[in-house]
Design an enzyme around this catalytic site. Sequence first.
Site, PDB file in Angstrom:
ATOM      1  N   TYR A 175     100.357 122.368  40.059  1.00  0.00           N
ATOM      2  CA  TYR A 175     100.329 120.903  40.041  1.00  0.00           C
ATOM      3  C   TYR A 175      99.704 120.466  38.579  1.00  0.00           C
ATOM      4  O   TYR A 175      99.021 120.755  38.433  1.00  0.00           O
ATOM      5  CB  TYR A 175      99.366 120.997  41.468  1.00  0.00           C
ATOM      6  CG  TYR A 175      99.094 119.646  42.107  1.00  0.00           C
ATOM      7  CD1 TYR A 175      99.526 118.381  41.628  1.00  0.00           C
ATOM      8  CD2 TYR A 175      97.475 119.526  42.507  1.00  0.00           C
ATOM      9  CE1 TYR A 175      99.460 117.103  41.773  1.00  0.00           C
ATOM     10  CE2 TYR A 175      97.735 118.182  43.174  1.00  0.00           C
ATOM     11  CZ  TYR A 175      98.155 117.172  42.972  1.00  0.00           C
ATOM     12  OH  TYR A 175      97.811 115.683  43.064  1.00  0.00           O
ATOM     13  N   TYR A 180      93.761 116.640  37.979  1.00  0.00           N
ATOM     14  CA  TYR A 180      93.584 118.724  37.976  1.00  0.00           C
ATOM     15  C   TYR A 180      93.729 118.897  36.982  1.00  0.00           C
ATOM     16  O   TYR A 180      94.445 118.330  35.758  1.00  0.00           O
ATOM     17  CB  TYR A 180      93.829 118.927  38.889  1.00  0.00           C
ATOM     18  CG  TYR A 180      93.558 118.521  40.071  1.00  0.00           C
ATOM     19  CD1 TYR A 180      92.322 118.794  40.966  1.00  0.00           C
ATOM     20  CD2 TYR A 180      94.461 118.087  41.732  1.00  0.00           C
ATOM     21  CE1 TYR A 180      91.768 117.532  41.815  1.00  0.00           C
ATOM     22  CE2 TYR A 180      94.377 117.691  42.133  1.00  0.00           C
ATOM     23  CZ  TYR A 180      92.908 117.492  42.954  1.00  0.00           C
ATOM     24  OH  TYR A 180      92.808 117.056  43.759  1.00  0.00           O
ATOM     25  N   ASP A 270      98.686 106.289  43.786  1.00  0.00           N
ATOM     26  CA  ASP A 270      99.288 106.508  44.062  1.00  0.00           C
ATOM     27  C   ASP A 270      99.539 106.375  46.035  1.00  0.00           C
ATOM     28  O   ASP A 270     100.198 106.769  46.501  1.00  0.00           O
ATOM     29  CB  ASP A 270      99.115 108.472  44.826  1.00  0.00           C
ATOM     30  CG  ASP A 270      99.918 109.115  44.553  1.00  0.00           C
ATOM     31  OD1 ASP A 270     101.583 109.162  43.766  1.00  0.00           O
ATOM     32  OD2 ASP A 270      99.921 110.677  45.769  1.00  0.00           O
ATOM     33  N   ARG A 302     105.411 105.554  50.352  1.00  0.00           N
ATOM     34  CA  ARG A 302     104.950 105.502  52.026  1.00  0.00           C
ATOM     35  C   ARG A 302     106.626 104.729  52.892  1.00  0.00           C
ATOM     36  O   ARG A 302     106.772 103.785  53.355  1.00  0.00           O
ATOM     37  CB  ARG A 302     103.993 104.131  51.589  1.00  0.00           C
ATOM     38  CG  ARG A 302     103.391 103.523  53.072  1.00  0.00           C
ATOM     39  CD  ARG A 302     102.030 103.557  53.658  1.00  0.00           C
ATOM     40  NE  ARG A 302     101.779 103.016  51.983  1.00  0.00           N
ATOM     41  CZ  ARG A 302     102.623 101.087  52.274  1.00  0.00           C
ATOM     42  NH1 ARG A 302     102.911 100.359  53.260  1.00  0.00           N
ATOM     43  NH2 ARG A 302     102.222 100.318  50.885  1.00  0.00           N
ATOM     44  N   ALA A 324     104.096 111.635  52.293  1.00  0.00           N
ATOM     45  CA  ALA A 324     102.941 112.116  53.542  1.00  0.00           C
ATOM     46  C   ALA A 324     102.519 111.718  54.636  1.00  0.00           C
ATOM     47  O   ALA A 324     102.624 111.433  55.571  1.00  0.00           O
ATOM     48  CB  ALA A 324     101.810 112.008  52.310  1.00  0.00           C
ATOM     49  N   ARG A 325     101.536 110.047  54.098  1.00  0.00           N
ATOM     50  CA  ARG A 325     102.123 108.704  55.241  1.00  0.00           C
ATOM     51  C   ARG A 325     102.792 109.247  56.571  1.00  0.00           C
ATOM     52  O   ARG A 325     102.974 109.705  57.693  1.00  0.00           O
ATOM     53  CB  ARG A 325     101.227 107.870  54.356  1.00  0.00           C
ATOM     54  CG  ARG A 325      99.844 108.502  54.128  1.00  0.00           C
ATOM     55  CD  ARG A 325      99.047 107.353  53.491  1.00  0.00           C
ATOM     56  NE  ARG A 325      99.907 106.872  52.233  1.00  0.00           N
ATOM     57  CZ  ARG A 325      99.822 105.428  50.916  1.00  0.00           C
ATOM     58  NH1 ARG A 325      98.921 104.819  51.703  1.00  0.00           N
ATOM     59  NH2 ARG A 325     100.872 105.187  50.306  1.00  0.00           N
ATOM     60  N   CYS A 366      94.377 109.243  62.099  1.00  0.00           N
ATOM     61  CA  CYS A 366      95.609 108.825  61.792  1.00  0.00           C
ATOM     62  C   CYS A 366      95.617 107.257  62.463  1.00  0.00           C
ATOM     63  O   CYS A 366      95.668 107.706  63.727  1.00  0.00           O
ATOM     64  CB  CYS A 366      97.151 109.643  61.826  1.00  0.00           C
ATOM     65  SG  CYS A 366      98.197 108.299  61.655  1.00  0.00           S
ATOM     66  N   ASP A 650      86.919 100.007  71.482  1.00  0.00           N
ATOM     67  CA  ASP A 650      86.214  99.814  71.617  1.00  0.00           C
ATOM     68  C   ASP A 650      85.135  99.499  72.358  1.00  0.00           C
ATOM     69  O   ASP A 650      83.590  99.644  71.792  1.00  0.00           O
ATOM     70  CB  ASP A 650      86.393  99.104  70.304  1.00  0.00           C
ATOM     71  CG  ASP A 650      87.149  98.675  69.676  1.00  0.00           C
ATOM     72  OD1 ASP A 650      86.365  99.569  68.474  1.00  0.00           O
ATOM     73  OD2 ASP A 650      87.669  98.384  69.268  1.00  0.00           O
TER      74      ASP A 650
HETATM   75  P1  ADP Z   1      90.126  97.842  71.638  1.00  0.00           P
HETATM   76  O1  ADP Z   1      90.746  98.462  70.262  1.00  0.00           O
HETATM   77  O2  ADP Z   1      89.449  99.164  72.325  1.00  0.00           O
HETATM   78  O3  ADP Z   1      91.739  98.543  71.932  1.00  0.00           O
HETATM   79  P2  ADP Z   1      90.046  95.427  71.272  1.00  0.00           P
HETATM   80  O4  ADP Z   1      88.991  94.142  71.495  1.00  0.00           O
HETATM   81  O5  ADP Z   1      91.457  95.186  70.180  1.00  0.00           O
HETATM   82  O6  ADP Z   1      89.750  96.885  71.602  1.00  0.00           O
HETATM   83  O7  ADP Z   1      90.690  94.573  72.915  1.00  0.00           O
HETATM   84  C1  ADP Z   1      90.269  94.435  74.104  1.00  0.00           C
HETATM   85  C2  ADP Z   1      90.659  93.458  74.521  1.00  0.00           C
HETATM   86  O8  ADP Z   1      90.450  93.577  76.265  1.00  0.00           O
HETATM   87  C3  ADP Z   1      91.105  91.785  74.359  1.00  0.00           C
HETATM   88  O9  ADP Z   1      92.227  91.924  74.296  1.00  0.00           O
HETATM   89  C4  ADP Z   1      91.228  91.403  75.662  1.00  0.00           C
HETATM   90  O10 ADP Z   1      91.647  89.912  75.511  1.00  0.00           O
HETATM   91  C5  ADP Z   1      91.012  91.681  76.421  1.00  0.00           C
HETATM   92  N1  ADP Z   1      90.025  91.867  77.574  1.00  0.00           N
HETATM   93  C6  ADP Z   1      88.360  92.001  77.454  1.00  0.00           C
HETATM   94  N2  ADP Z   1      88.007  91.468  78.741  1.00  0.00           N
HETATM   95  C7  ADP Z   1      88.942  91.065  79.463  1.00  0.00           C
HETATM   96  C8  ADP Z   1      88.481  91.356  80.628  1.00  0.00           C
HETATM   97  N3  ADP Z   1      87.852  91.246  81.989  1.00  0.00           N
HETATM   98  N4  ADP Z   1      90.383  91.415  81.709  1.00  0.00           N
HETATM   99  C9  ADP Z   1      91.758  92.080  80.738  1.00  0.00           C
HETATM  100  N5  ADP Z   1      91.188  91.487  79.128  1.00  0.00           N
HETATM  101  C10 ADP Z   1      90.180  91.974  78.494  1.00  0.00           C
HETATM  102 FE1  SF4 Z   2      99.556 105.833  57.834  1.00  0.00          FE
HETATM  103 FE2  SF4 Z   2      97.633 106.802  59.682  1.00  0.00          FE
HETATM  104 FE3  SF4 Z   2      97.512 106.947  56.641  1.00  0.00          FE
HETATM  105 FE4  SF4 Z   2      97.558 104.633  58.150  1.00  0.00          FE
HETATM  106  S1  SF4 Z   2      96.066 106.777  58.951  1.00  0.00           S
HETATM  107  S2  SF4 Z   2      97.516 105.417  56.603  1.00  0.00           S
HETATM  108  S3  SF4 Z   2      98.913 104.929  59.567  1.00  0.00           S
HETATM  109  S4  SF4 Z   2      99.344 107.970  57.999  1.00  0.00           S
END
Ligand code: ADP
Ligand code: SF4
Length: 701
Positions: A175, A180, A270, A302, A324-325, A366, A650
């Site tokens: 490598y 490195y 890279d 990629r 890789a990815r 990922c 989330d």
């Molecule tokens: P995650 O990343 O966890 O998926 P997001 O915020 O991307 O979270 O997506 C949450 C989704 O849930 C959004 O599209 C939002 O419109 C939807 N949502 C939130 N509350 C409600 C509800 N009471 N009924 C239907 N959909 C909902």
């Molecule tokens: Fe691609 Fe997954 Fe790496 Fe994001 S985490 S760059 S989707 S291989």
Amino acid sequence: MSRDPRFDILFEPVAIGPVTAPNRFFQVPHASGATNAMPRVRAGLRGIKAEGGWGVVCTGACSIHPSCDDAPLPYATLWDEDDIRAHALMTDAVHEHGALAGVELFHGGGAVLNRATRLPPVSPSGKGWMATHTTFMSSLRPRAMDASDLRDLVRWQGEAARRAKRAGFDIVYVYAGMGYLPYEFLLPEYNERTDAYGGSIANRVRIVQEMLDATRDAVGGDVAVALRISLEELRGRPGESDETEAHEAIRLLSPHTDLLDVKMDSSPTDCGPSRFREEGAHEPVVDFVKSRTDKPVVGVGRFTSPDAMVSQIRRGVLDMVGAARPSIADPFLPRKIEEGREDEIRECIGCNMCIASWHEGVLVRCTQNPTFGEEWRRGWHPERARPAGSKDRVLIVGGGPAGLECALTLGRRGYAVTVAEAGRELGGRLLFEAALPGLSAWRRVVDYRLGRLAQMPTVEVFTESPLDADQILEFGFERVVIATGSHWARDLYSDLEVPVEASDHPAIFTPDDLAAGKAPAGKTVVFDFDGYVMGGLVAERLVEQGTDVTYITPAGGASVWTVNSNEQPYVHRRLEEAGVAVRTLERVAAFEGQTLTLAHIFTGSARTLDCDALVVVGARRSNTALFDELQARRAEWEGAGIKSVDLTGDALAPGAVAHAVYFGRGTAEALDGEPLEVFLRDAPFYTDRDLDRLIPKARIA
Ligand code: ADP
Ligand code: SF4
């Protein structure tokens, strides 16, 4: 379905010295976070790629000697006989599916700091590597190598190569890339030697030649020898007898190797994020290599499109398509092309969460493939999921990345699933995020899942369907999953460095306000204590819209966490080009309109700034109101037929999309299986010799 004949070329076998790869899909060595202490996890994540059709599967960088200790970054070792067994597990897993197994032997020289072994680091002329980059920072610096060190290096390479052969590897690397040790010899800035190893390019490649020859001597005639080399800097240096020093290096080294694996010089170039580097970005640097060698050439870019892969081969850029990815995001990419299912490829989005995991010292995660690294410890498969444990019907509330991944996994399991999304479109947070500058590839997270869900007869998806607790109790689905996401808080940042409630001044905005179409007017400050991509992106977007923007952060740099995802240098460049003033080590202490009060993060000294609008990119909070209400009404579940209500994505814990997708998968697995906290814990192999050494001492202690 059968394969499209225009992709036939990708499935031709390729001779690599004494071994033959079954096709042109080459999973180049990449960090996985799995060290020798996680041999089963490592075998699982490499074996799955062989199952998915990669003709060559390599393990990540593998240190040849204790003087190359990359801790706290995860790395493999082949230091002695005791290391062989851990690797043999991986080679067995790869061979089981007919692929070749490769190992990237490495010595890090001045780029590793021997933090754990405490041996003195070495480099050609006693110079360290990238001393301002956190992971390369150290209070210890390398010493210059003398003649006996050079002999040792060549011997260590040969000894490690011999062990690699015993572990079952078919391709053994030298490598000379990415900072490195052998690479440090290639560059005059690092190599000021006046002996036969410094000066002319012929001298500077000498150590690499000797290491290649030592490798061949060690592995004999039935294992291939490969060279991985970075060419970016050398390509920029005029050659003595050829166009550039890169051309000369390839010509000089080609006779000593069976394969050339060519790459860029630093992780950000890279493994560049899609936000700043397009597919195939390496080509202008590596396009000449085939003209200077008769050995097969592999390189990355990629690549996720089979047409782009074929084009690289037909145009004589590469012989084998390195990845890789794309192989992390979709271990089954080759198999899908082979079976005419290329529309099912789970394309890498180039977010670099994977490389960020390595920089954080953990198992690679990922965004697109939540099963990566979980093959052995959780039994997750990237294409399949175990059959449903019941006939329960599942309602998923929220069609963001978490809700969609949960639906996909449950659909694969055979569950009847209904997804209810409040908005007009599916995709949640990604509807806004993927529309930010450079992030269009992130949309693939949604598109892949929608594409698969559309093929599933047991999954129904409804948009414009905001649900409340009354409706959910009325519907009577046996299982309810709440994936309602999170929101950006208006909180500022206290002198204790904790988010605290902000004033409700109407000129304070969050990214959610911008997503909803609100626009700050006049002089605008983006205050970023989130540190990931959003702060920089919002600043860029506002400048595009003609806003005068100042970016302020309590951290030492813009989008500071993205040093992990290789984005930070590009973020700074982009902000500078856009004319955004970047102020660091300051926090917004107060904003009452017109005037912003700032405090230095360490000294507390205050200063003011004229400002009409403030965009805060700081804390995020989960949207748990619906979940909380359902929990409060638990007594009504039985009457409604509800057996469980789970929170995911989330809404469970706000974070990057990778975490939301992971939680979505985890919730679908846990519905009738093990909760996320239950998984197999890997352990190193102990040899009899280890046990003799360890157990009596442990007893004494
Ligand atoms: P995650 O990343 O966890 O998926 P997001 O915020 O991307 O979270 O997506 C949450 C989704 O849930 C959004 O599209 C939002 O419109 C939807 N949502 C939130 N509350 C409600 C509800 N009471 N009924 C239907 N959909 C909902
Ligand atoms: Fe691609 Fe997954 Fe790496 Fe994001 S985490 S760059 S989707 S291989």
